[in-house]
Design a protein around this motif. Structure first.
Motif, PDB file in Angstrom:
ATOM      1  N   GLU A 117      -9.559  -2.165   4.312  1.00  0.00           N
ATOM      2  CA  GLU A 117      -9.852  -0.732   4.389  1.00  0.00           C
ATOM      3  C   GLU A 117     -10.919  -0.448   3.325  1.00  0.00           C
ATOM      4  OE1 GLU A 117      -6.227   1.538   4.199  1.00  0.00           O
ATOM      5  OE2 GLU A 117      -5.222   0.248   5.673  1.00  0.00           O
TER       6      GLU A 117
ATOM      7  N   LYS B 272       0.831  -1.209   0.000  1.00  0.00           N
ATOM      8  CA  LYS B 272       0.000   0.000   0.000  1.00  0.00           C
ATOM      9  C   LYS B 272       0.864   1.257   0.000  1.00  0.00           C
ATOM     10  CE  LYS B 272      -2.782   2.738   3.199  1.00  0.00           C
ATOM     11  NZ  LYS B 272      -3.404   2.767   4.547  1.00  0.00           N
TER      12      LYS B 272
ATOM     13  N   LEU C 195     -11.892   4.733  -3.978  1.00  0.00           N
ATOM     14  CA  LEU C 195     -10.869   4.738  -5.023  1.00  0.00           C
ATOM     15  C   LEU C 195     -11.278   3.861  -6.199  1.00  0.00           C
ATOM     16  CD1 LEU C 195      -8.131   5.776  -5.888  1.00  0.00           C
ATOM     17  CD2 LEU C 195      -7.064   3.894  -4.631  1.00  0.00           C
TER      18      LEU C 195
ATOM     19  N   LEU D 176      -5.971  -1.921  -0.907  1.00  0.00           N
ATOM     20  CA  LEU D 176      -6.761  -1.430   0.230  1.00  0.00           C
ATOM     21  C   LEU D 176      -7.848  -2.427   0.602  1.00  0.00           C
ATOM     22  CD1 LEU D 176      -7.144   2.311  -0.843  1.00  0.00           C
ATOM     23  CD2 LEU D 176      -5.758   1.443   1.047  1.00  0.00           C
TER      24      LEU D 176
ATOM     25  N   ASP E  36     -13.905   1.246   3.010  1.00  0.00           N
ATOM     26  CA  ASP E  36     -14.448   2.530   2.588  1.00  0.00           C
ATOM     27  C   ASP E  36     -13.482   3.241   1.641  1.00  0.00           C
ATOM     28  OD1 ASP E  36     -16.727   2.126   4.069  1.00  0.00           O
ATOM     29  OD2 ASP E  36     -16.024   3.266   5.808  1.00  0.00           O
ATOM     30  N   GLU E  37     -12.191   3.241   2.010  1.00  0.00           N
ATOM     31  CA  GLU E  37     -11.182   3.864   1.145  1.00  0.00           C
ATOM     32  C   GLU E  37     -11.079   3.116  -0.175  1.00  0.00           C
ATOM     33  OE1 GLU E  37     -10.789   2.944   4.223  1.00  0.00           O
ATOM     34  OE2 GLU E  37     -10.001   4.603   5.437  1.00  0.00           O
TER      35      GLU E  37
END
Length: 278
Positions: free
Chosen positions: A223, A186, A230, A218, A225-226
């Motif tokens: 992760e 990442k 994206l 991600l 939501d991120e």
């Protein structure tokens, strides 16, 4: 078929393994080798002079072996000698002869280090090629160690936005993913995406693909939501730049669909995938 070089028609004429089709792509390997000997750029040993696509399969491998054999007695600091060995390793790798690829490249790394030292760009190129062999053999930790060394050399000599540095960083991020080191992948992919935006711009294909790659990393880190934000951005950009039916767009939509499904957005996931794969 008739050889496009000597115009003879016999059983030794084969397709060149490039993008030329039919009789336009037919030739004797020996005729191709003879033509390559008279090419001052040496590119004809690996690339078709008509369509500029790299030879594949038997043609690519035999030409690589002939080129390496032709220059084998030259000094180790001869550029054509070095290029022929790099090309031979590449063809061994492309044709699945990975043990021979590793052996040849280890020998070339030793020779390159003797002549140029272990911290120059020529050494970096030789190490990069060896790391690619290890990656193909599934030896990801060995590949990562070499790519880390190459990245340090290129970052120091070329800077973070040079395409050679970016290429090495991209390979490192892929290896981190293979090793399950998603946090390191990442961090590197965030740097990569920033570099690609500076070098290529926001809508360049390489930038868009890297954005999708970061979204998937991600996702692997949960992760979500991120990753979702994206992936949506990447999907829309892919549709705009590549078109709805391009394979890169379909991959981006698949990434978004997998994220949506994990988040429990089943209906939106189904709608997306139905549109992508009707």
């Amino acid at each position: 078929m008739q050889c496009t070089i000597c115009l003879d028609d016999d059983d030794e004429v084969i397709q060149r393994g490039c993008c030329c089709r039919g009789e336009n792509g037919a030739a004797h390997i020996d005729c191709l080798a003879t033509a390559a000997e008279h090419d001052s750029t040496c590119s004809s040993w690996a690339f078709c002079r008509t369509c500029s696509v790299r030879y594949s399969g038997r043609v690519g491998l035999v030409l690589a072996e002939k080129w390496a054999d032709m220059v084998k007695d030259r000094a180790e600091d001869d550029l054509e000698w070095w290029s022929a060995q790099i090309n031979l390793t590449s063809e061994f790798t492309r044709t699945g002869r990975l043990a021979e690829a590793e052996s040849n490249q280890l020998w070339l790394v030793e020779a390159t280090t003797r002549v140029y030292g272990d911290d120059g760009l020529r050494a970096a190129s030789a190490l990069q090629q060896l790391s690619d062999v290890y990656e193909r053999r599934g030896q990801h930790q060995k590949a990562l160690e070499l790519r880390t060394s190459v990245y340090a050399i290129r970052l120091n000599r070329l800077g973070p936005d040079h395409l050679g540095t970016i290429s090495t960083a991209s390979g490192m991020s892929t290896t981190y993913n293979e090793l399950g080191e998603y946090s390191k992948a990442k961090d590197l992919k965030i740097q990569l995406l920033a570099s690609m935006k500076r070098v290529h711009g926001d809508d360049h294909p390489n930038t868009l693909i890297q954005g999708n790659n970061l979204a998937y990393t991600l996702f692997l880190l949960s992760e979500l939501d991120e990753a979702n934000a994206l992936a949506r951005e990447a999907t829309e950009a892919h549709r705009r730049v590549f078109g709805a039916e391009n394979i890169a767009t379909l991959i981006a939509e698949s990434t978004l669909g997998e994220i949506l499904l994990t988040q429990g957005e089943v209906q939106e996931c189904c709608d997306l995938l139905h549109r992508s794969f009707p």
